[in-house]
Design a protein around this motif. Structure first.
Motif, short mmCIF file in Angstrom:
data_model
loop_
_atom_site.label_atom_id
_atom_site.label_comp_id
_atom_site.label_asym_id
_atom_site.label_seq_id
_atom_site.Cartn_x
_atom_site.Cartn_y
_atom_site.Cartn_z
N VAL A 116 0.84 -1.19 0.00
CA VAL A 116 0.00 0.00 0.00
C VAL A 116 0.88 1.24 0.00
CG1 VAL A 116 -1.86 1.24 1.18
CG2 VAL A 116 -1.75 -1.25 1.33
N VAL A 117 0.62 2.14 -0.95
CA VAL A 117 1.29 3.44 -0.97
C VAL A 117 0.37 4.39 -0.21
CG1 VAL A 117 2.22 5.29 -2.40
CG2 VAL A 117 2.33 2.91 -3.21
N ARG A 118 0.86 4.90 0.91
CA ARG A 118 0.02 5.72 1.81
C ARG A 118 0.89 6.71 2.56
NH1 ARG A 118 1.11 3.89 6.95
NH2 ARG A 118 1.48 1.68 7.34
N LEU A 119 0.24 7.51 3.41
CA LEU A 119 0.99 8.39 4.30
C LEU A 119 1.31 7.61 5.57
CD1 LEU A 119 -0.66 11.94 4.16
CD2 LEU A 119 1.42 11.12 3.04
N GLY A 138 3.51 11.12 8.39
CA GLY A 138 3.06 12.19 7.50
C GLY A 138 3.74 12.24 6.15
N ARG A 139 4.54 11.21 5.84
CA ARG A 139 5.26 11.18 4.55
C ARG A 139 4.76 10.01 3.69
NH1 ARG A 139 11.44 12.04 6.80
NH2 ARG A 139 11.11 14.14 7.59
N ILE A 140 4.98 10.14 2.40
CA ILE A 140 4.63 9.04 1.49
C ILE A 140 5.47 7.83 1.88
CG2 ILE A 140 4.67 8.24 -0.91
CD1 ILE A 140 4.85 11.30 -1.66
N CYS A 141 4.83 6.68 1.97
CA CYS A 141 5.58 5.45 2.24
C CYS A 141 4.90 4.27 1.55
CB CYS A 141 5.72 5.19 3.74
SG CYS A 141 4.21 4.70 4.58
#
Length: 199
Positions: A116-119, A138-141
């Motif tokens: 999953v690409v999420r914050l 709070g970053r894209i991960c």
């Protein structure tokens, strides 16, 4: 393996299988020279889209750099392109030339069957490759069932690519065209001996 994006960003994901990852290969030197020459000639992609992606999520790209730009700065200083193994070398070479961050994850070490690409949530972090903890709050991960395993700046030690890797996920964190996907598949076939499926 499936990849789901919770964010309003476009990523391109490839599933690599039947890989034969080796120590850095001498016959990859031509690609290294091509990447180095592209940087010298200023003939690389524009770093602006990756920087804009970071700014969209409140990240200052001069403090936390996209991996593609970190490689570019390194080569501009006259330092060599890092040589890690036959697959990571392909990713670094393409990333610096395209100026698109690349994430690589060993699917044999990924928990569950979905990425999953999420914050990142408050307090989330992971052990980076050769680094201390990487904070992703709070970053894209990119996360698996156990938690974050990478971001557009650095991948995790837990799912890093080694010479034992047989299956991997490759994520371009920005849109790329079909020609780039074909070139990526071609280099993976030659230097990673692997097959590529676009997810």
């Amino acid at each position: 393996m499936t990849v789901r994006t919770e964010l309003d960003i476009e990523v391109v994901t490839l599933e690599l299988h039947e890989l034969e990852v080796t120590e850095p290969r001498e016959d990859f030197e031509l690609e290294v020279k091509r990447a180095t020459q592209s940087v010298r000639n200023g003939d690389v992609g524009d770093p602006a889209p990756a920087r804009a992606l970071y700014r969209r999520f409140g990240i200052d790209p001069t403090r936390v750099r996209p991996s593609s730009e970190a490689l570019l700065r390194r080569l501009k200083k006259g330092e060599p392109l890092p040589r890690i193994n036959s697959l990571v070398d392909v990713a670094n070479s393409l990333s610096v030339q395209l100026q698109v961050p690349v994430g690589l994850y060993d699917l044999g070490k990924v928990r569950g069957d979905e990425l999953v690409v999420r914050l990142g949530a408050e307090g989330e972090s992971y052990s980076g490759i050769g680094k201390e903890r990487v904070n992703v709050a709070g970053r894209i991960c990119v996360a698996d069932a156990e938690g974050p395993i990478g971001n557009p700046s650095s991948d995790s030690a837990r799912t890093m690519i080694t010479t034992d890797t047989e299956r991997a996920a490759w994520i371009y964190f920005l849109p790329v065209n079909d020609e780039t996907i074909d070139r990526t598949a071609e280099l993976i076939a030659v230097f990673g001996r692997g097959l590529v499926r676009v997810l």
